[in-house]
Design a protein around this motif. Structure first.
Motif, PDB file in Angstrom:
ATOM      1  N   GLU A  96       2.525  25.308 -14.549  1.00 63.32           N
ATOM      2  CA  GLU A  96       2.576  24.125 -15.398  1.00 63.32           C
ATOM      3  C   GLU A  96       1.292  23.310 -15.369  1.00 63.32           C
ATOM      4  O   GLU A  96       1.204  22.260 -16.005  1.00 63.32           O
ATOM      5  N   GLN A  97       0.291  23.776 -14.660  1.00 62.74           N
ATOM      6  CA  GLN A  97      -0.935  22.992 -14.523  1.00 62.74           C
ATOM      7  C   GLN A  97      -1.741  22.972 -15.823  1.00 62.74           C
ATOM      8  O   GLN A  97      -1.730  23.943 -16.587  1.00 62.74           O
ATOM      9  N   ASN A  98      -2.429  21.860 -16.047  1.00 68.06           N
ATOM     10  CA  ASN A  98      -3.321  21.720 -17.194  1.00 68.06           C
ATOM     11  C   ASN A  98      -4.632  22.430 -16.870  1.00 68.06           C
ATOM     12  O   ASN A  98      -5.477  21.913 -16.144  1.00 68.06           O
ATOM     13  N   ARG A  99      -4.808  23.612 -17.405  1.00 67.98           N
ATOM     14  CA  ARG A  99      -5.936  24.450 -17.019  1.00 67.98           C
ATOM     15  C   ARG A  99      -7.264  23.945 -17.560  1.00 67.98           C
ATOM     16  O   ARG A  99      -8.327  24.389 -17.093  1.00 67.98           O
ATOM     17  N   THR A 100      -7.227  23.027 -18.504  1.00 67.08           N
ATOM     18  CA  THR A 100      -8.485  22.440 -18.966  1.00 67.08           C
ATOM     19  C   THR A 100      -9.080  21.527 -17.903  1.00 67.08           C
ATOM     20  O   THR A 100     -10.268  21.203 -17.956  1.00 67.08           O
ATOM     21  N   ARG A 101      -8.273  21.124 -16.928  1.00 72.01           N
ATOM     22  CA  ARG A 101      -8.761  20.248 -15.857  1.00 72.01           C
ATOM     23  C   ARG A 101      -9.326  21.039 -14.683  1.00 72.01           C
ATOM     24  O   ARG A 101      -9.854  20.459 -13.744  1.00 72.01           O
ATOM     25  N   TRP A 102      -9.200  22.355 -14.732  1.00 67.53           N
ATOM     26  CA  TRP A 102      -9.774  23.161 -13.660  1.00 67.53           C
ATOM     27  C   TRP A 102     -11.302  23.065 -13.701  1.00 67.53           C
ATOM     28  O   TRP A 102     -11.897  22.838 -14.764  1.00 67.53           O
ATOM     29  N   ASP A 103     -11.940  23.240 -12.548  1.00 72.87           N
ATOM     30  CA  ASP A 103     -13.392  23.165 -12.435  1.00 72.87           C
ATOM     31  C   ASP A 103     -13.974  24.519 -12.854  1.00 72.87           C
ATOM     32  O   ASP A 103     -14.097  25.440 -12.049  1.00 72.87           O
ATOM     33  N   HIS A 104     -14.352  24.614 -14.111  1.00 77.54           N
ATOM     34  CA  HIS A 104     -14.791  25.907 -14.644  1.00 77.54           C
ATOM     35  C   HIS A 104     -16.174  26.293 -14.149  1.00 77.54           C
ATOM     36  O   HIS A 104     -16.510  27.493 -14.137  1.00 77.54           O
ATOM     37  N   ALA A 105     -16.974  25.329 -13.705  1.00 77.73           N
ATOM     38  CA  ALA A 105     -18.270  25.664 -13.095  1.00 77.73           C
ATOM     39  C   ALA A 105     -18.046  26.356 -11.758  1.00 77.73           C
ATOM     40  O   ALA A 105     -18.721  27.354 -11.431  1.00 77.73           O
ATOM     41  N   ALA A 106     -17.084  25.849 -10.971  1.00 78.67           N
ATOM     42  CA  ALA A 106     -16.769  26.481  -9.691  1.00 78.67           C
ATOM     43  C   ALA A 106     -16.177  27.872  -9.914  1.00 78.67           C
ATOM     44  O   ALA A 106     -16.463  28.812  -9.160  1.00 78.67           O
ATOM     45  N   ILE A 107     -15.358  28.003 -10.956  1.00 72.44           N
ATOM     46  CA  ILE A 107     -14.778  29.319 -11.274  1.00 72.44           C
ATOM     47  C   ILE A 107     -15.882  30.309 -11.638  1.00 72.44           C
ATOM     48  O   ILE A 107     -15.888  31.459 -11.165  1.00 72.44           O
ATOM     49  N   ALA A 108     -16.825  29.875 -12.429  1.00 74.01           N
ATOM     50  CA  ALA A 108     -17.922  30.764 -12.828  1.00 74.01           C
ATOM     51  C   ALA A 108     -18.755  31.178 -11.619  1.00 74.01           C
ATOM     52  O   ALA A 108     -19.141  32.352 -11.487  1.00 74.01           O
ATOM     53  N   GLU A 109     -19.018  30.228 -10.728  1.00 72.46           N
ATOM     54  CA  GLU A 109     -19.792  30.550  -9.530  1.00 72.46           C
ATOM     55  C   GLU A 109     -19.030  31.538  -8.646  1.00 72.46           C
ATOM     56  O   GLU A 109     -19.607  32.505  -8.131  1.00 72.46           O
ATOM     57  N   GLY A 110     -17.735  31.288  -8.474  1.00 69.69           N
ATOM     58  CA  GLY A 110     -16.929  32.182  -7.648  1.00 69.69           C
ATOM     59  C   GLY A 110     -16.879  33.591  -8.216  1.00 69.69           C
ATOM     60  O   GLY A 110     -16.993  34.581  -7.483  1.00 69.69           O
ATOM     61  N   ARG A 111     -16.713  33.692  -9.531  1.00 62.23           N
ATOM     62  CA  ARG A 111     -16.654  35.019 -10.179  1.00 62.23           C
ATOM     63  C   ARG A 111     -17.994  35.741 -10.042  1.00 62.23           C
ATOM     64  O   ARG A 111     -18.030  36.957  -9.833  1.00 62.23           O
TER      65      ARG A 111
END
Length: 421
Positions: free
Chosen positions: A252-267
Motif C-alpha cells: 500500500e505504500q506510495n511508491r512515488t515517495r521512494w528515494d529513486h536516487a538511492a534505488i538507482a545507486e543500489g541497482r
C-alpha cells in the motif's frame, strides 16, 4: 552547547580516523579510545563557540595525544612509553581509510560477543556516544558503559595488535564485520522496541560505515552487496509510515515517495558486482530488494523471480528467517496453502519462539486463505509478542478490522520487516 547536525556528522567522521592514528602509533586500544572520547568532548564544547579549526583532525589528534600522555604520567612505565611515542613521526604513510578498516576489524574481534561487537563498533567507528548506543538498544547507560569497558578489556587481554588480520583469517573476520553492519542497519530500519518504527540515526550510520568499507574493499562482492541491500531497502523509508506514524504495508505504500536516487545507486552497485565472484547472501537479498523497488505497483512485482532468489538464498544461507521470506514468496506464486505448509516447518524451531514474525506471516496467509478467526487470533498473538509500539498498534488494528472485513487482497507480508530481516 548543542551540536549542529553538520558538526555532529563531522565529529563522527573524524572519530575513527583519530582513534586509528592514535592506536596504530601507541597501541593500547582501550586507553586510546578513552583519550579520543575526551578529545571529542572537548571539541563539542569548544567548536560551537570558537569555530571549527582549520585542521580539525589534527586538533583532535593533538588533544587526544595530550590526554593519553597525561594518563601515562601516572603509570610506572611512563618513561618507556614516552620514549616509544617519540620514536614515531607525526606524519605516517598509512592512510586514514586503512586505519578505519583496521578499527572495523578490531571492533569485530572474535574474542567479543555479538552484542559487544555491535556496541564497540558504534562507539569506536561510528562515533556514537555511550548514551546514544544505550538508547538504541534500550539498556541503561551504565550497563552499556560496562559492556564497552569489558569489550575493550577483552581486546587487550587477547593481545590483539592494531593490524589487519592475516589473510587466512580475513575472510572469516570480514563476514563478522558485515554481519555487525547488517545488524546495526536492521535495528535502525525496524527497531525491536519503543515508540518509533525506525531509527534514522542507526540506518544512516550503518550505510555510512558500509560506504567506508566498500571504498576500502571495492572488489569484495559481499561488501558491495551489503551496501546495495541497505540502499535499496532504506529507499522506501519515507513511505513506511503515514502522517500519524502508523505502519503502511509494502503493498500500500506510495511508491512515488521512494528515494529513486538511492534505488538507482543500489541497482548500479548490484549490477557491477554480480558475476564478479561467489554469490553470497547479501547479494541475493539485494537482488530481491531490487525486484521490489523496480515494480511500479504491487501487482507488477515479479514474485516468481523473488521465489527463485529466495530458494537460492535458502541454499546459500539457510535459516528460519530465510524460510519465512521464502514462504511469503511461495504463497504469492502458488497460493496461501503452499506458504502455510512451509511455515509449519518452523513451528518446532526454537529460534522463532521469541519473535513475532512467524505469527505475523501466518496470520496474513490465513487471512488470504479466508480463515478470518484464525488470522485475527494470530495478529493478536503477534501483537503481544512484539515490544514495538507501532507494530502493536498496527497488528491490533488489523485484527479488529477482520471482524467486519473480508480477506486481505493478495500482497506481500503485512509488515515488510517481518519478511526481510
Amino acid at each position: 552547547m548543542t551540536l549542529t547536525p553538520a558538526l555532529g556528522d563531522l565529529l563522527r567522521d573524524l572519530a575513527p580516523q583519530v582513534l586509528g592514528a592514535l592506536t596504530r602509533r601507541h597501541g593500547q586500544f582501550d586507553a586510546c579510545e578513552d583519550a579520543v572520547q575526551e578529545a571529542l568532548l572537548a571539541a563539542s564544547m569548544r567548536w560551537p563557540t570558537h569555530g571549527i579549526p582549520k585542521r580539525p583532525r589534527a586538533w583532535l589528534l593533538t588533544v587526544a595525544t595530550r590526554a593519553l600522555v597525561d594518563r601515562w604520567r601516572t603509570d610506572s612505565a611512563r618513561r618507556r612509553r614516552e620514549v616509544r611515542a617519540a620514536l614515531y613521526p607525526a606524519d605516517h604513510a598509512t592512510s586514514v581509510e586503512d586505519d578505519s578498516l583496521v578499527l572495523l576489524f578490531l571492533c569485530c574481534h572474535p574474542a567479543l560477543s555479538a552484542p559487544s561487537q555491535l556496541a564497540l563498533t558504534l562507539r569506536a567507528v561510528g562515533g556514537l556516544t555511550t548514551a546514544e548506543i544505550a538508547a538504541a538498544f534500550l539498556v541503561p547507560e551504565d550497563t552499556m558503559s560496562q559492556r564497552i569497558r569489558r569489550a575493550k578489556q577483552r581486546i587487550r587481554d587477547s593481545g590483539a595488535r592494531f593490524t589487519l588480520p592475516p589473510t587466512v583469517e580475513r575472510a572469516e573476520r570480514l563476514s563478522v564485520v558485515l554481519h555487525v553492519l547488517y545488524l546495526i542497519f536492521n535495528e535502525g530500519y525496524t527497531t525491536s522496541a519503543g515508540p518509533s518504527l525506525y531509527r534514522n540515526d542507526l540506518t544512516a550510520e550503518a550505510i555510512r560505515l558500509a560506504r567506508l568499507l566498500h571504498r576500502l574493499l571495492p572488489r569484495e562482492p559481499e561488501v558491495t552487496g551489503l551496501l546495495a541491500l541497505m540502499l535499496l531497502t532504506d529507499a522506501r523509508r519515507a513511505s513506511r509510515t503515514d502522517a500519524d506514524g502508523s505502519i503502511v504495508p509494502l503493498a500500500e505504500q506510495n511508491r512515488t515517495r521512494w528515494d529513486h536516487a538511492a534505488i538507482a545507486e543500489g541497482r548500479t552497485l548490484l549490477t557491477r558486482t554480480l558475476g564478479t565472484g561467489p554469490i553470497g547472501p547479501y547479494q541475493i537479498q539485494a537482488a530481491i530488494a531490487a525486484l521490489h523497488d523496480e515494480a511500479t505497483t504491487a501487482e507488477d512485482t515479479d514474485w516468481p523471480q523473488i521465489l527463485a532468489l529466495n530458494t537460492l538464498l535458502t541454499e546459500v544461507d539457510p535459516g528460519p528467517v530465510v524460510t519465512l521470506g521464502r514462504a511469503v514468496a511461495l504463497a504469492m506464486v502458488h497460493g496461501p496453502t503452499a506458504g502455510l505448509a512451509l511455515l509449519g516447518t518452523l513451528d518446532a524451531d526454537e529460534r522463532m519462539a521469541h519473535t513475532h514474525r512467524l505469527e505475523v506471516v501466518r496470520a496474513h496467509l490465513l487471512e488470504q486463505y479466508g480463515d478470518l478467526p484464525a488470522a485475527r487470533a494470530g495478529y493478536l498473538r503477534a501483537a503481544r509478542m512484539t515490544a514495538s509500539l507501532p507494530e502493536q498498534r498496527y497488528l491490533t488494528r488489523r485484527a479488529a478490522q477482520l471482524v467486519s472485513s473480508g480477506p486481505a487482497p493478495d500482497g506481500p507480508c503485512v509488515n515488510e520487516s517481518a519478511c526481510m530481516r
